[in-house]
Design a protein around this motif. Structure first.
Motif, PDB file in Angstrom:
ATOM      1  N   LEU A 285     123.349  24.439  10.134  1.00  0.00           N
ATOM      2  CA  LEU A 285     122.374  24.535   9.051  1.00  0.00           C
ATOM      3  C   LEU A 285     122.666  25.731   8.157  1.00  0.00           C
ATOM      4  N   SER A 286     123.032  26.843   8.757  1.00  0.00           N
ATOM      5  CA  SER A 286     123.368  28.035   7.972  1.00  0.00           C
ATOM      6  C   SER A 286     124.580  27.781   7.079  1.00  0.00           C
ATOM      7  N   ALA A 287     125.583  27.099   7.625  1.00  0.00           N
ATOM      8  CA  ALA A 287     126.788  26.809   6.848  1.00  0.00           C
ATOM      9  C   ALA A 287     126.484  25.876   5.681  1.00  0.00           C
ATOM     10  N   VAL A 288     125.654  24.871   5.907  1.00  0.00           N
ATOM     11  CA  VAL A 288     125.310  23.921   4.841  1.00  0.00           C
ATOM     12  C   VAL A 288     124.484  24.614   3.759  1.00  0.00           C
TER      13      VAL A 288
ATOM     14  N   ILE B  25     124.252  26.921  -1.800  1.00  0.00           N
ATOM     15  CA  ILE B  25     124.072  28.051  -2.719  1.00  0.00           C
ATOM     16  C   ILE B  25     125.383  28.380  -3.429  1.00  0.00           C
ATOM     17  N   LYS B  26     126.480  28.409  -2.676  1.00  0.00           N
ATOM     18  CA  LYS B  26     127.790  28.773  -3.230  1.00  0.00           C
ATOM     19  C   LYS B  26     128.239  27.782  -4.299  1.00  0.00           C
ATOM     20  N   GLU B  27     128.107  26.494  -4.011  1.00  0.00           N
ATOM     21  CA  GLU B  27     128.576  25.456  -4.927  1.00  0.00           C
ATOM     22  C   GLU B  27     127.498  24.986  -5.901  1.00  0.00           C
TER      23      GLU B  27
ATOM     24  N   ASP C  70     127.045  16.674   8.205  1.00  0.00           N
ATOM     25  CA  ASP C  70     128.090  15.662   8.377  1.00  0.00           C
ATOM     26  C   ASP C  70     127.997  15.091   9.793  1.00  0.00           C
ATOM     27  N   CYS C  71     127.085  14.157  10.001  1.00  0.00           N
ATOM     28  CA  CYS C  71     126.841  13.580  11.330  1.00  0.00           C
ATOM     29  C   CYS C  71     127.970  12.672  11.787  1.00  0.00           C
ATOM     30  N   ASN C  72     128.604  11.987  10.873  1.00  0.00           N
ATOM     31  CA  ASN C  72     129.647  11.022  11.215  1.00  0.00           C
ATOM     32  C   ASN C  72     131.023  11.656  11.292  1.00  0.00           C
TER      33      ASN C  72
END
Length: 80
Positions: free
Chosen positions: A15-18, A23-25, A33-35
């Motif tokens: 969650l932190s990475a997403v 914010i970055k992009e 990305d569950c799959n």
């Protein structure tokens, strides 16, 4: 967090990475990305939430909130 955990990922780190990627992009379409496709962009994975779906969720939540006082009224008289 629940989606990441149910997918077998580390929930807090994922969650932190997403969130950092959003914010970055400046891309609100990033998700979990569950799959294991390799991208967090939900548009690329063709994952969309329709307006009808959101309206139904809001309607259901409203109905549940309205039912709670009714349940309390039914339970309370039987205690006397």
């Amino acid at each position: 967090m629940a989606l990441a955990e149910n997918s077998g990922l580390q929930p807090i780190e994922t969650l932190s990475a997403v969130e950092a990627q959003q914010i970055k992009e400046n891309n609100p379409c990033c998700g979990i990305d569950c799959n294991d496709v390799g991208t967090n962009d939900m548009r690329e994975q063709n994952v969309f939430e329709t307006l009808i779906g959101k309206q139904q969720q809001l309607l259901l939540a409203t109905q549940v909130v309205k039912m709670i006082p009714k349940i309390d009224d039914v339970i309370t008289p039987s205690e006397y």
